[in-house]
Design an enzyme around this catalytic site. Structure first.
Site, mmCIF file in Angstrom:
data_model
loop_
_atom_site.group_PDB
_atom_site.id
_atom_site.type_symbol
_atom_site.label_atom_id
_atom_site.label_comp_id
_atom_site.label_asym_id
_atom_site.label_seq_id
_atom_site.Cartn_x
_atom_site.Cartn_y
_atom_site.Cartn_z
ATOM 1 N N PRO A 9 0.794 -1.227 -0.066
ATOM 2 C CG PRO A 9 -0.124 -1.299 2.159
ATOM 3 C CD PRO A 9 0.581 -2.182 1.339
ATOM 4 C CG ASN A 10 -0.083 4.351 1.385
ATOM 5 O OD1 ASN A 10 -1.269 4.835 0.962
ATOM 6 N ND2 ASN A 10 -0.199 3.579 2.438
ATOM 7 N NE ARG A 17 3.981 6.526 1.688
ATOM 8 C CZ ARG A 17 4.384 5.375 2.041
ATOM 9 N NH1 ARG A 17 4.792 4.588 1.216
ATOM 10 N NH2 ARG A 17 4.192 5.015 3.320
ATOM 11 C CE1 TYR A 22 8.827 4.939 3.034
ATOM 12 C CE2 TYR A 22 7.263 6.760 3.227
ATOM 13 C CZ TYR A 22 8.104 5.732 3.623
ATOM 14 O OH TYR A 22 7.233 5.256 4.702
ATOM 15 C CG ASN A 73 8.621 -1.996 0.138
ATOM 16 O OD1 ASN A 73 7.944 -2.200 1.294
ATOM 17 N ND2 ASN A 73 8.973 -0.861 -0.089
ATOM 18 C CB ALA A 76 1.671 0.169 6.046
ATOM 19 C CG HIS A 79 5.313 -2.297 10.305
ATOM 20 N ND1 HIS A 79 6.644 -2.568 10.374
ATOM 21 C CD2 HIS A 79 5.305 -1.264 9.290
ATOM 22 C CE1 HIS A 79 7.517 -1.857 9.345
ATOM 23 N NE2 HIS A 79 6.671 -0.914 8.821
ATOM 24 C CG ASP A 86 -0.382 -17.195 8.596
ATOM 25 O OD1 ASP A 86 0.698 -17.277 9.134
ATOM 26 O OD2 ASP A 86 -1.496 -17.071 8.900
ATOM 27 C CD GLU A 97 11.061 -7.276 6.068
ATOM 28 O OE1 GLU A 97 11.165 -8.390 6.575
ATOM 29 O OE2 GLU A 97 10.665 -6.286 6.806
ATOM 30 C CG HIS A 99 11.406 -2.283 4.651
ATOM 31 N ND1 HIS A 99 9.844 -2.207 4.619
ATOM 32 C CD2 HIS A 99 11.430 -3.071 5.240
ATOM 33 C CE1 HIS A 99 9.346 -3.142 5.112
ATOM 34 N NE2 HIS A 99 10.462 -3.899 5.603
ATOM 35 C CB SER A 101 12.618 4.314 5.057
ATOM 36 O OG SER A 101 11.761 3.274 5.491
ATOM 37 N NE ARG A 106 10.129 6.142 8.583
ATOM 38 C CZ ARG A 106 9.148 5.811 7.715
ATOM 39 N NH1 ARG A 106 9.246 4.694 6.882
ATOM 40 N NH2 ARG A 106 8.049 6.544 7.695
ATOM 41 N NE ARG A 110 7.296 4.180 9.980
ATOM 42 C CZ ARG A 110 6.062 4.240 9.180
ATOM 43 N NH1 ARG A 110 5.755 3.605 8.618
ATOM 44 N NH2 ARG A 110 5.437 5.442 9.274
HETATM 45 C C1 DQA Z 1 8.371 1.021 3.859
HETATM 46 C C2 DQA Z 1 8.412 1.475 5.263
HETATM 47 C C3 DQA Z 1 7.020 0.873 5.874
HETATM 48 O O1 DQA Z 1 7.138 1.311 7.388
HETATM 49 C C4 DQA Z 1 6.321 1.815 5.639
HETATM 50 O O2 DQA Z 1 4.780 1.596 6.080
HETATM 51 C C5 DQA Z 1 6.089 2.145 3.965
HETATM 52 C C6 DQA Z 1 7.216 1.886 3.434
HETATM 53 C C7 DQA Z 1 9.547 1.560 2.976
HETATM 54 O O3 DQA Z 1 9.801 0.856 1.923
HETATM 55 O O4 DQA Z 1 10.442 2.046 3.787
HETATM 56 O O5 DQA Z 1 4.819 2.369 3.426
HETATM 57 O O6 DQA Z 1 8.122 -0.500 3.585
#
Ligand code: DQA
Length: 148
Positions: A9-10, A17, A22, A73, A76, A79, A86, A97, A99, A101, A106, A110
């Protein structure tokens, strides 16, 4: 050698953003960089993004048929999502995994990743370059596991 990049998401808003956190690179631009490196490495990549947890779960479940590694990635959902964790356990495809950031520098919420224990490893904090590093790691996992 096929690698599936899943974005949660996002991440469709990358570029606009919170650029201080980011960066200003958009997701299509990140995809372009990864594709360029993938060509050099002889890997095939596919990029997808969804704001929906269930859609990400379905893509993880289906990945087993077509891909060697997932780069995730989960944004959110990293977390919060027992469902993603699962799904990763259920398919037992190596999953990396990532990210943009450094999540450990942070907010405290997170610092906890529900998916980390079922992932092969984690890359965090290198901005758009986290994706290129993940591609390199994915190719290395595939090549290492091909050896007898
Ligand atoms: C993120 C870090 C997450 O905590 C956050 O919710 C994101 C982006 C990152 O790529 O740094 O949406 O996954």
């Amino acid at each position: 050698m096929k690698i599936l990049f899943l974005n949660g998401p996002n991440l469709n808003l990358l570029g606009q953003r919170e650029p201080g956190v980011y960066g200003r690179t958009t997701l299509p631009e990140i995809e372009g960089r990864v594709r360029q490196r993938a060509r050099e490495l002889g890997a095939e990549v596919e990029f997808r993004q969804s704001n929906l947890e269930g859609e990400l779960v379905t893509w993880i479940q289906q990945a087993k048929q077509d891909f060697n590694v997932i780069v995730l990635n989960a944004a959110a959902y990293t977390h919060t999502s027992v469902a993603l964790r699962d799904a990763i356990s259920a398919v037992s495809l190596p999953t990396i995994e990532i990210h943009l950031s450094n999540v450990y520098s942070r907010e405290e919420f997170r610092h906890k990743s529900l998916i980390a224990p079922v992932c092969r490893g984690q890359i965090s904090g290198f901005g758009a370059y986290s994706y290129v590093l993940a591609l390199e790691a994915a190719v290395n996992v595939i090549e290492t596991e091909k050896q007898p």
